[in-house]
Design a protein around this motif. Structure first.
Motif, PDB file in Angstrom:
ATOM      1  N   ARG A   1      19.983  -0.018 -53.972  1.00  9.11           N
ATOM      2  CA  ARG A   1      21.406   0.066 -53.634  1.00  9.11           C
ATOM      3  C   ARG A   1      22.268   0.482 -54.832  1.00  9.11           C
ATOM      4  O   ARG A   1      23.450   0.757 -54.661  1.00  9.11           O
ATOM      5  CB  ARG A   1      21.903  -1.260 -53.062  1.00  9.11           C
ATOM      6  CG  ARG A   1      21.826  -2.469 -53.975  1.00  9.11           C
ATOM      7  CD  ARG A   1      22.269  -3.683 -53.164  1.00  9.11           C
ATOM      8  NE  ARG A   1      21.966  -4.951 -53.796  1.00  9.11           N
ATOM      9  CZ  ARG A   1      22.879  -5.757 -54.314  1.00  9.11           C
ATOM     10  NH1 ARG A   1      24.144  -5.409 -54.285  1.00  9.11           N
ATOM     11  NH2 ARG A   1      22.529  -6.901 -54.847  1.00  9.11           N
ATOM     12  N   TYR A   2      21.701   0.491 -56.037  1.00  7.96           N
ATOM     13  CA  TYR A   2      22.439   0.979 -57.205  1.00  7.96           C
ATOM     14  C   TYR A   2      22.135   2.446 -57.500  1.00  7.96           C
ATOM     15  O   TYR A   2      22.695   3.023 -58.423  1.00  7.96           O
ATOM     16  CB  TYR A   2      22.096   0.142 -58.438  1.00  7.96           C
ATOM     17  CG  TYR A   2      22.190  -1.341 -58.208  1.00  7.96           C
ATOM     18  CD1 TYR A   2      23.417  -1.940 -57.932  1.00  7.96           C
ATOM     19  CD2 TYR A   2      21.062  -2.146 -58.241  1.00  7.96           C
ATOM     20  CE1 TYR A   2      23.508  -3.304 -57.700  1.00  7.96           C
ATOM     21  CE2 TYR A   2      21.142  -3.511 -58.020  1.00  7.96           C
ATOM     22  CZ  TYR A   2      22.359  -4.083 -57.750  1.00  7.96           C
ATOM     23  OH  TYR A   2      22.444  -5.423 -57.523  1.00  7.96           O
ATOM     24  N   LEU A   3      21.236   3.034 -56.710  1.00  9.72           N
ATOM     25  CA  LEU A   3      20.823   4.405 -56.930  1.00  9.72           C
ATOM     26  C   LEU A   3      22.008   5.346 -56.751  1.00  9.72           C
ATOM     27  O   LEU A   3      22.841   5.186 -55.869  1.00  9.72           O
ATOM     28  CB  LEU A   3      19.716   4.771 -55.940  1.00  9.72           C
ATOM     29  CG  LEU A   3      18.935   6.059 -56.179  1.00  9.72           C
ATOM     30  CD1 LEU A   3      18.112   5.951 -57.449  1.00  9.72           C
ATOM     31  CD2 LEU A   3      18.021   6.337 -54.992  1.00  9.72           C
ATOM     32  N   SER A   4      22.094   6.333 -57.610  1.00  9.06           N
ATOM     33  CA  SER A   4      23.096   7.396 -57.526  1.00  9.06           C
ATOM     34  C   SER A   4      24.525   6.906 -57.731  1.00  9.06           C
ATOM     35  O   SER A   4      25.476   7.573 -57.325  1.00  9.06           O
ATOM     36  CB  SER A   4      23.001   8.113 -56.163  1.00  9.06           C
ATOM     37  OG  SER A   4      21.696   8.586 -55.936  1.00  9.06           O
ATOM     38  N   GLU A   5      24.706   5.754 -58.351  1.00  7.84           N
ATOM     39  CA  GLU A   5      26.047   5.271 -58.662  1.00  7.84           C
ATOM     40  C   GLU A   5      26.402   5.511 -60.130  1.00  7.84           C
ATOM     41  O   GLU A   5      27.492   5.158 -60.566  1.00  7.84           O
ATOM     42  CB  GLU A   5      26.150   3.779 -58.340  1.00  7.84           C
ATOM     43  CG  GLU A   5      25.993   3.443 -56.855  1.00  7.84           C
ATOM     44  CD  GLU A   5      27.048   4.103 -55.991  1.00  7.84           C
ATOM     45  OE1 GLU A   5      28.242   4.027 -56.342  1.00  7.84           O
ATOM     46  OE2 GLU A   5      26.688   4.709 -54.978  1.00  7.84           O
ATOM     47  N   GLY A   6      25.470   6.060 -60.904  1.00 11.86           N
ATOM     48  CA  GLY A   6      25.769   6.452 -62.273  1.00 11.86           C
ATOM     49  C   GLY A   6      25.693   5.338 -63.299  1.00 11.86           C
ATOM     50  O   GLY A   6      26.122   5.527 -64.438  1.00 11.86           O
ATOM     51  N   TYR A   7      25.137   4.184 -62.948  1.00 14.82           N
ATOM     52  CA  TYR A   7      25.073   3.075 -63.895  1.00 14.82           C
ATOM     53  C   TYR A   7      23.867   3.216 -64.817  1.00 14.82           C
ATOM     54  O   TYR A   7      22.773   3.580 -64.403  1.00 14.82           O
ATOM     55  CB  TYR A   7      24.995   1.734 -63.158  1.00 14.82           C
ATOM     56  CG  TYR A   7      26.194   1.449 -62.291  1.00 14.82           C
ATOM     57  CD1 TYR A   7      27.455   1.285 -62.859  1.00 14.82           C
ATOM     58  CD2 TYR A   7      26.077   1.353 -60.911  1.00 14.82           C
ATOM     59  CE1 TYR A   7      28.561   1.034 -62.067  1.00 14.82           C
ATOM     60  CE2 TYR A   7      27.181   1.098 -60.111  1.00 14.82           C
ATOM     61  CZ  TYR A   7      28.410   0.945 -60.692  1.00 14.82           C
ATOM     62  OH  TYR A   7      29.509   0.694 -59.908  1.00 14.82           O
ATOM     63  N   ASP A   8      24.084   2.899 -66.097  1.00 11.27           N
ATOM     64  CA  ASP A   8      22.983   2.890 -67.055  1.00 11.27           C
ATOM     65  C   ASP A   8      22.137   1.630 -66.925  1.00 11.27           C
ATOM     66  O   ASP A   8      20.949   1.639 -67.245  1.00 11.27           O
ATOM     67  CB  ASP A   8      23.528   2.981 -68.484  1.00 11.27           C
ATOM     68  CG  ASP A   8      24.317   4.255 -68.714  1.00 11.27           C
ATOM     69  OD1 ASP A   8      23.861   5.324 -68.259  1.00 11.27           O
ATOM     70  OD2 ASP A   8      25.395   4.192 -69.323  1.00 11.27           O
ATOM     71  N   ALA A   9      22.737   0.547 -66.492  1.00 10.43           N
ATOM     72  CA  ALA A   9      22.033  -0.717 -66.314  1.00 10.43           C
ATOM     73  C   ALA A   9      22.870  -1.617 -65.411  1.00 10.43           C
ATOM     74  O   ALA A   9      24.075  -1.415 -65.249  1.00 10.43           O
ATOM     75  CB  ALA A   9      21.764  -1.399 -67.654  1.00 10.43           C
ATOM     76  N   VAL A  10      22.220  -2.627 -64.832  1.00 12.14           N
ATOM     77  CA  VAL A  10      22.891  -3.626 -64.003  1.00 12.14           C
ATOM     78  C   VAL A  10      22.535  -5.000 -64.549  1.00 12.14           C
ATOM     79  O   VAL A  10      21.362  -5.300 -64.785  1.00 12.14           O
ATOM     80  CB  VAL A  10      22.472  -3.518 -62.524  1.00 12.14           C
ATOM     81  CG1 VAL A  10      23.147  -4.604 -61.692  1.00 12.14           C
ATOM     82  CG2 VAL A  10      22.812  -2.140 -61.966  1.00 12.14           C
ATOM     83  N   ILE A  11      23.552  -5.841 -64.766  1.00  3.74           N
ATOM     84  CA  ILE A  11      23.342  -7.201 -65.256  1.00  3.74           C
ATOM     85  C   ILE A  11      23.828  -8.171 -64.188  1.00  3.74           C
ATOM     86  O   ILE A  11      24.992  -8.158 -63.799  1.00  3.74           O
ATOM     87  CB  ILE A  11      24.091  -7.451 -66.574  1.00  3.74           C
ATOM     88  CG1 ILE A  11      23.602  -6.472 -67.646  1.00  3.74           C
ATOM     89  CG2 ILE A  11      23.906  -8.882 -67.040  1.00  3.74           C
ATOM     90  CD1 ILE A  11      24.347  -6.581 -68.963  1.00  3.74           C
ATOM     91  N   ASP A  12      22.914  -8.999 -63.710  1.00  2.79           N
ATOM     92  CA  ASP A  12      23.206  -9.958 -62.642  1.00  2.79           C
ATOM     93  C   ASP A  12      23.307 -11.358 -63.240  1.00  2.79           C
ATOM     94  O   ASP A  12      22.334 -11.863 -63.822  1.00  2.79           O
ATOM     95  CB  ASP A  12      22.095  -9.903 -61.588  1.00  2.79           C
ATOM     96  CG  ASP A  12      22.460 -10.660 -60.312  1.00  2.79           C
ATOM     97  OD1 ASP A  12      23.546 -11.277 -60.280  1.00  2.79           O
ATOM     98  OD2 ASP A  12      21.663 -10.629 -59.360  1.00  2.79           O
ATOM     99  N   LEU A  13      24.487 -11.976 -63.122  1.00  2.00           N
ATOM    100  CA  LEU A  13      24.717 -13.326 -63.626  1.00  2.00           C
ATOM    101  C   LEU A  13      24.549 -14.331 -62.495  1.00  2.00           C
ATOM    102  O   LEU A  13      25.175 -14.187 -61.438  1.00  2.00           O
ATOM    103  CB  LEU A  13      26.128 -13.452 -64.208  1.00  2.00           C
ATOM    104  CG  LEU A  13      26.562 -12.402 -65.244  1.00  2.00           C
ATOM    105  CD1 LEU A  13      28.007 -12.638 -65.645  1.00  2.00           C
ATOM    106  CD2 LEU A  13      25.667 -12.444 -66.452  1.00  2.00           C
ATOM    107  N   PHE A  14      23.726 -15.340 -62.707  1.00  2.00           N
ATOM    108  CA  PHE A  14      23.572 -16.414 -61.728  1.00  2.00           C
ATOM    109  C   PHE A  14      24.515 -17.547 -62.123  1.00  2.00           C
ATOM    110  O   PHE A  14      24.359 -18.166 -63.169  1.00  2.00           O
ATOM    111  CB  PHE A  14      22.120 -16.887 -61.677  1.00  2.00           C
ATOM    112  CG  PHE A  14      21.218 -15.922 -60.974  1.00  2.00           C
ATOM    113  CD1 PHE A  14      20.816 -16.154 -59.669  1.00  2.00           C
ATOM    114  CD2 PHE A  14      20.800 -14.757 -61.603  1.00  2.00           C
ATOM    115  CE1 PHE A  14      19.999 -15.255 -59.005  1.00  2.00           C
ATOM    116  CE2 PHE A  14      19.987 -13.851 -60.956  1.00  2.00           C
ATOM    117  CZ  PHE A  14      19.581 -14.098 -59.647  1.00  2.00           C
TER     118      PHE A  14
END
Length: 697
Positions: free
Chosen positions: A125-138
């Motif tokens: 779901r993050y594909l093709s959104e241009g992000y270099d990385a995704v950080i998920d905080l719990f």
């Protein structure tokens, strides 16, 4: 409730035990009501890295960004106030698997963050959104209310920024209130910026009769002014411990004024003999007023402990009022127009865990965009339909892989025509742990890059005395292929060589279009090779050193134009923390070159930085001061743009002295009460910006 948390935590620990790395000297205390679990580990999975957050990490700051600065491979750039990973700052922060307003996330209380997941090669779901990385905080919930107020200022007490000593100010307030199953939250931010940057420009061109024109500016000034505000509110309702639904509304209003005032010297040559000369005053101004509205609804659920479901739908409306004016050489021009953008997005993402070794990820994504300009012929719309499927398998405790692809159908409607494109976006990731404390990850990911409103808008605006620019509605979407090999040792040393190739990459090029030259966007080929290294090492009980370096090369080609550039980054930071006192001294070389096929354009700047932070009132109040020291060793004085073709040449040098001796002041005060419960979530919609400003632009 305590038994419930203990059971979940026990099952989680049991599942990831095979890859944990434990250091007995760095223990963790996570308070889950009456239960306290002590551990410290990092899990390297096939598609992400997961970290348990320790009390020691929490104590070093009172915001989420300060907490993330303690994680290996992440770096808080205190100048831009953004998290950087491998010298890239287009990082998406999310909370408990769901997107949320950035201004809200960055002020989250570290005491409520239990784990952090880092996705370095986003897909699904993050594909093709241009992000270099995704950080998920719990993040855990409150039963009660918490309010946070902060102000971020950049001040230059010298005359380096003219008479505007307050270069930037950004006061904001955020609140969270939870009662039983309902959580309300909101943020409000107001910001102003004033930058006065000395510039030197030169332009040289040749017409069809081989006559030469050379223009050079003297003591030019680029004036940038910004003022805007944004607000976000959200409601989260927990239908049950495993199901929740949320609604969020976002509003942003930005006003940007950018003006260049120059005095140009004119030299005109016929067959290389000067026949006349003179001077003229040139002025180019751009004003944009951009209100934007976003509404989002999303659902997060867990079924039978082996199915995770995420779904959202978002709508965004953006209006961009633009005024472009030019007075000076050859002719005067004035253009006013109104851009608009409508975007509708929907995502459904399902993760199915078949057993402890096999899992399946499936998803569907729909994106509809409509671009237009009032009193202009631009009426452009696109629809993207994408599905993805990824299969993960762990044949051994120390080996796992994931293979899959995204399949996308893109429809574009413009100027009475309909074009359809099919994109196949395959991926392969392998993770191998040959020995304890040594991890190897191989990744191949293909990603889509799509034209923005500014890329396709065909309205022509002036950019310098002899050139204008406009968008190209005929642009095609680009596909980027990226291969990365990551070596991680003791979670202290990382070597991350990578290679990327983009066919039909979107590039801005200059061509002669009578009577002036014209910048527009075209599809070109770009390759990039990089070799980043990150090192982190504690020095005793209170000191820590963090360092990173990267060398990269880029190759670009469009028809007969081709270009090769290379550059390197470096950052070294020595920090000290003890009893609420934090000191950091470092050198950061972040001036980067972008390959623009016909030359290069630089962004960012280099600096020696000294930071002092003190926490007061049991960690509820923080005062941070960062000084951009006037040291000259290893620091560039200018950032440049250089373009050269057979009949056009441009060089623009911007003096970086407004950044020297600047002092950054960050105050944060936290009013909090309540008892920790569960998790928190929201969403945000990224906005395209025509003009950027401030540090690092």
């Amino acid at each position: 409730m305590a038994r419930f948390y203990f059971l979940i935590l026990f099952l989680f620990f049991n599942r990831v035990l095979y890859s944990q790395v434990v250091n007995d000297q760095d223990s963790l205390a996570i308070e889950l009501n009456e239960v306290i679990v002590k551990a410290a580990w990092v899990k390297h999975s096939v598609d992400l890295d997961e970290y348990i957050i320790t009390n020691e990490m929490r104590e070093k700051g009172i915001t989420a960004l300060e907490l993330l600065d303690n994680i290996h491979g992440l770096h808080l750039d205190r100048i831009t106030n953004k998290i950087v990973i491998n010298n890239k700052n287009n990082v998406l922060l999310i909370v408990n698997g769901k997107e949320c307003a950035y201004n809200y996330i960055k002020l989250i209380n570290p005491k409520n963050i239990t784990r952090v997941k880092i996705i370095k090669n986003p897909k699904g779901r993050y594909l093709s959104e241009g992000y270099d990385a995704v950080i998920d905080l719990f993040v855990r919930y409150y039963d009660g209310i918490e309010m946070i107020g902060s102000n971020f200022l950049i001040i230059n007490p010298t005359k380096n920024n003219g008479d505007n000593h307050v270069m930037m100010e950004q006061p904001m307030i955020s609140f969270t209130y939870t009662k039983n199953k309902l959580t309300f939250w909101g943020t409000s931010v107001y910001g102003i910026s004033n930058w006065n940057t000395p510039t030197n420009k030169s332009f040289q061109c040749k017409d069809r009769t081989n006559n030469y024109l050379h223009l050079s500016s003297v003591d030019g000034i680029e004036k940038y002014k910004y003022y805007g505000n944004s607000a976000n509110v959200g409601i989260n309702y927990r239908l049950s411990p495993k199901h929740e639904i949320s609604v969020e509304f976002d509003y942003k209003h930005e006003n940007v004024y950018l003006a260049n005032n120059e005095s140009y010297k004119v030299n005109y040559f016929n067959n290389k003999n000067e026949i006349n000369n003179g001077t003229f005053l040139g002025n180019i101004s751009n004003f944009t007023c951009t209100p934007s509205y976003t509404g989002s609804i999303f659902y997060l659920g867990h079924i039978n402990d082996n199915i995770d479901i995420y779904s959202d739908i978002s709508y965004n409306n953006l209006n961009n009022k633009v005024s472009n004016n030019f007075t000076g050489y050859a002719e005067n021009s004035s253009v006013d127009f109104l851009e608009n953008r409508h975007v509708l997005k929907h995502t459904t993402d399902v993760n199915f865990t078949i057993n402890e070794k096999v899992s399946l990820k499936l998803g569907y994504f729909f994106n509809w965009k409509k671009f237009g300009t009032k009193d202009n012929d631009l009426d452009y719309s696109s629809s993207r339909y994408r599905v993805w499927n990824y299969f993960s398998y762990r044949p051994m405790d120390n080996l796992s892989f994931e293979i899959g692809a995204g399949e996308e159908l893109e429809d574009i409607f413009y100027d009475g025509t309909h074009k359809t494109y099919f994109h196949l976006l395959p991926s392969l990731q392998v993770n191998y742990l040959p020995m304890p404390n040594f991890n190897i990850n191989l990744s191949y990911v293909s990603d889509g890059i799509y034209p923005s409103l500014s890329n396709i808008n065909s309205v022509k605006t002036r950019v310098n005395p002899i050139a204008s620019q406009k968008g190209n509605p005929s642009l095609k979407s680009a596909i980027e292929h990226k291969v990365t090999l990551e070596f991680t040792l003791f979670n202290r040393f990382t070597f991350l060589p990578s290679y990327s190739y983009s066919h039909n990459a979107i590039a801005q090029l200059v061509q002669y279009v009578h009577p002036l030259f014209e910048f527009s966007y075209f599809n070109a080929d770009i390759q990039r090779i990089s070799f980043p290294i990150n090192i982190e090492q504690p020095l005793g009980k209170y000191f820590n050193i963090k360092a990173g370096a990267e060398y990269y090369c880029s190759y670009g080609k469009y028809k007969s134009d081709n270009n090769k550039i290379n550059n390197w980054f470096c950052n070294v930071n020595l920090s000290y923390f003890n009893k609420g006192y934090f000191w950091e001294f470092g050198y950061n070389r972040s001036l980067s070159k972008q390959n623009i096929i016909q030359g290069f354009s630089e962004s960012g700047f280099d600096s020696w930085v000294l930071t002092f932070n003190k926490q007061w009132f049991d960690g509820k109040f923080s005062t941070m001061f960062t000084w951009c020291m006037p040291l000259k060793y290893g620091v560039n004085k200018y950032k440049d743009t250089f373009i050269k073709t057979s009949n056009y040449q441009e060089r623009v040098s911007q003096n970086l002295k407004p950044y020297k001796n600047a002092v950054l002041i960050h105050f944060t005060y936290r009013f909090n009460a309540g008892k920790s419960k569960t998790n928190k979530s929201h969403t945000n919609f990224g906005l395209e910006k025509r003009i950027l400003g401030g540090f690092g632009s």
